[in-house]
Scaffold this motif. Structure first.
Motif, PDB file in Angstrom:
ATOM      1  N   THR A  14     -61.841 -59.897-111.966  1.00 34.87           N
ATOM      2  CA  THR A  14     -60.889 -60.392-110.986  1.00 34.87           C
ATOM      3  C   THR A  14     -59.523 -59.847-111.312  1.00 34.87           C
ATOM      4  O   THR A  14     -59.202 -59.546-112.453  1.00 34.87           O
ATOM      5  CB  THR A  14     -60.835 -61.925-111.008  1.00 34.87           C
ATOM      6  N   THR A 374     -75.609 -67.953-108.112  1.00 33.21           N
ATOM      7  CA  THR A 374     -74.353 -68.697-108.046  1.00 33.21           C
ATOM      8  C   THR A 374     -73.297 -67.833-107.378  1.00 33.21           C
ATOM      9  O   THR A 374     -73.100 -66.673-107.767  1.00 33.21           O
ATOM     10  CB  THR A 374     -73.876 -69.098-109.452  1.00 33.21           C
ATOM     11  N   ASP A 375     -72.638 -68.393-106.379  1.00 31.08           N
ATOM     12  CA  ASP A 375     -71.553 -67.677-105.712  1.00 31.08           C
ATOM     13  C   ASP A 375     -70.375 -67.616-106.674  1.00 31.08           C
ATOM     14  O   ASP A 375     -69.775 -68.644-107.004  1.00 31.08           O
ATOM     15  CB  ASP A 375     -71.168 -68.402-104.425  1.00 31.08           C
ATOM     16  N   THR A 376     -70.039 -66.422-107.153  1.00 36.22           N
ATOM     17  CA  THR A 376     -68.990 -66.284-108.160  1.00 36.22           C
ATOM     18  C   THR A 376     -67.607 -66.584-107.600  1.00 36.22           C
ATOM     19  O   THR A 376     -66.658 -66.771-108.357  1.00 36.22           O
ATOM     20  CB  THR A 376     -68.995 -64.861-108.751  1.00 36.22           C
ATOM     21  N   ARG A 377     -67.485 -66.674-106.272  1.00 36.22           N
ATOM     22  CA  ARG A 377     -66.185 -66.994-105.669  1.00 36.22           C
ATOM     23  C   ARG A 377     -65.944 -68.497-105.618  1.00 36.22           C
ATOM     24  O   ARG A 377     -64.812 -68.948-105.652  1.00 36.22           O
ATOM     25  CB  ARG A 377     -66.107 -66.393-104.262  1.00 36.22           C
ATOM     26  N   THR A 378     -67.033 -69.275-105.526  1.00 32.91           N
ATOM     27  CA  THR A 378     -66.892 -70.722-105.392  1.00 32.91           C
ATOM     28  C   THR A 378     -67.494 -71.499-106.556  1.00 32.91           C
ATOM     29  O   THR A 378     -67.201 -72.677-106.734  1.00 32.91           O
ATOM     30  CB  THR A 378     -67.583 -71.197-104.104  1.00 32.91           C
ATOM     31  N   GLY A 379     -68.366 -70.846-107.321  1.00 33.43           N
ATOM     32  CA  GLY A 379     -69.066 -71.532-108.406  1.00 33.43           C
ATOM     33  C   GLY A 379     -70.249 -72.350-107.939  1.00 33.43           C
ATOM     34  O   GLY A 379     -70.876 -73.047-108.743  1.00 33.43           O
ATOM     35  N   GLU A 380     -70.586 -72.262-106.644  1.00 31.94           N
ATOM     36  CA  GLU A 380     -71.676 -73.057-106.085  1.00 31.94           C
ATOM     37  C   GLU A 380     -72.972 -72.256-106.051  1.00 31.94           C
ATOM     38  O   GLU A 380     -72.984 -71.097-105.619  1.00 31.94           O
ATOM     39  CB  GLU A 380     -71.328 -73.522-104.672  1.00 31.94           C
TER      40      GLU A 380
END
Length: 465
Positions: A14, A374-380
């Motif tokens: 990032t 896991t969505d690395t942008r949201t952690g979900e």
């Protein structure tokens, strides 16, 4: 590999400043799953996207392809006869996965392993998880001690969470059932070959053996393990503690772990299993002592980790005498790294160095499919789709073969000059970790694998009910 597989997990870098603890945690988690921390730009395919598939290549693959009837474990295995024959002369077979979260890829490993057990003398399923988690699973497989679902919940968390799936639950359940009736020499085993963690019981086993057999070493060994034993007993908390620790403190732990291993090694006649457990701890601290935020040090950490996984598997095979199926991401088990900047040398390369032709690398490709990540942008966490393979990709050409699902010995295909040139070329390929989003990477299938299994479509893995 983990996002970035101790899976291949691809965790994108990032931009902008982030707190050091968060950065260290992200780097270590990526490392733990085979953290592949690359920039989004580095994931952009550089291959010949859009080039038409060569019909000669498709014909060469078709000439040697074997139709795969199903991935469902426990079904008759006549369609796997040729694959079993290829594994017959190997002592270690690595079966990779194109994604860390797809049902059929885990089922495929299960089905292949069952056939190798019954037809080729394989006895061990080696998994990309910590040595101490493997010991606990192995105890269940051999004795039935404990509750399998609870063991999987407790051991498969963090970077190993992908392994807590219904497909592996079915595999381990079958292995336990097999062992109830198997003769002593035919008992199945599980091992963890990874070095991201060691729970307190691992140290306690070493100290208990030392107290009984080498009591004079016990005070010094206890001193060397004091700080490591002071880490939290629960895996998640222990990981947090490691990641929050200043590097100098981690280096001190590494010096102590290395000294403890040397102390046992030099004592003479040490139990080989005890010595191996001490060695794994030293491997772990060696990896985690490095500055995971530094690209050069991070690459060295990944190299050390992949070498340790290969060495531990070879050690197990030689000390048990049984043949081993190794389960990990494609990017660990091939001969050529898909991430040369962050993973300069991978497990498959070390296997070839350590055991030569006794290692067989089996990769997997998919034309399309869903996977849990896991969505690395949201952690979900959630279910995501690869979409169909694009023209110019490896999978787009492979999917033109007449079989929906199949496997093929790439070494035979490469006898055709045109096919050899195509296989050795690097072009966009799905290399899907535990994180979303990810982009296809340029992969040379012919330089990476001996055998390839191609599946037309996969579904997301399911979790234990």
């Amino acid at each position: 590999m983990s996002n970035g597989t101790s899976h291949i997990r691809h965790e994108h870098e990032t931009s902008g400043a982030i707190p050091r603890r968060s950065a260290v945690r992200a780097a270590a988690i990526a490392l733990t799953a085979t953290a592949l921390t690359l920039s989004l730009g580095a994931l952009t395919p550089a291959g010949a996207a859009g080039q038409p598939a060569d019909r000669a290549v498709v014909e060469a693959v078709e000439q040697h392809a074997h139709r795969l009837r199903t991935t469902e474990p426990g079904t008759p295995g006549r369609d796997l006869t040729a694959l079993v024959a290829l594994a017959q002369d190997a002592s270690i077979v690595g079966v990779g996965e194109a994604t860390h979260g797809s049902k059929e890829l885990f089922q495929l490993k299960d089905r292949i392993f069952r056939q190798l057990v019954t037809k080729a003398g394989y006895t061990t399923f080696s998994l990309e998880t910590s040595w101490s988690s493997g010991v606990r699973l192995d105890q269940y497989i051999r004795t039935g001690q404990g509750d399998l679902r609870q063991i999987m919940r407790e051991e498969f968390q963090g970077s190993y969470a992908d392994w807590n799936n219904e497909q592996f639950l079915n595999l381990f359940t079958w292995m336990r059932a097999h062992n109830r009736d198997a003769a002593p020499g035919e008992q199945l085993r599980v091992m963890g070959n990874d070095v991201n963690d060691a729970d307190p019981r691992q140290y306690e086993r070493i100290l208990a053996w030392t107290a009984e057999h080498r009591p004079a070493l016990l005070p010094e060994l206890r001193r060397r393990y004091t700080a490591l034993l002071a880490l939290p007993a629960e895996m998640g908390e222990r990981t947090e503690k490691w990641l929050a620790m200043p590097q100098e403190e981690r280096k001190a732990l590494d010096r102590d772990a290395s000294a403890a291993y040397r102390l046992l090694e030099q004592s003479g006649a040490a139990d080989p299993w005890v010595l191996q457990e001490a060695r794994v701890i030293a491997q772990m601290t060696s990896v985690l002592s490095l500055d995971l935020l530094d690209p050069v040090a991070g690459a060295e950490a990944n190299r050390l980790r992949d070498r340790a996984m290969a060495e531990n598997t070879v050690w197990w095979q030689r000390h048990t005498g049984g043949k081993v199926l190794v389960s990990a991401h494609n990017a660990h088990l091939g001969y050529e790294s898909a991430f040369p900047a962050s993973h300069p040398v991978v497990q498959g390369t070390y296997f070839r160095e350590l055991v030569g032709r006794e290692y067989l690398a089996v990769g997997t490709t998919i034309q399309s499919g869903e996977y849990w990540a896991t969505d690395t942008r949201t952690g979900e966490p959630g279910v995501f789709s690869t979409g169909p393979a694009a023209p110019g990709s490896n999978e787009h050409t492979l999917d033109r073969v007449r079989h929906r699902d199949y496997y093929v010995d790439l070494r035979r295909v490469k006898r055709d000059p045109a096919a050899a040139r195509w296989l050795d070329g690097a072009r966009p390929t799905f290399v899907v970790p535990s994180g979303y989003p990810s982009e296809p990477l340029d992969v040379s299938l012919g330089r990476s694998f001996d055998v390839l299994v191609h599946l037309h479509h996969v579904q997301a893995m399911t979790h234990p009910r």
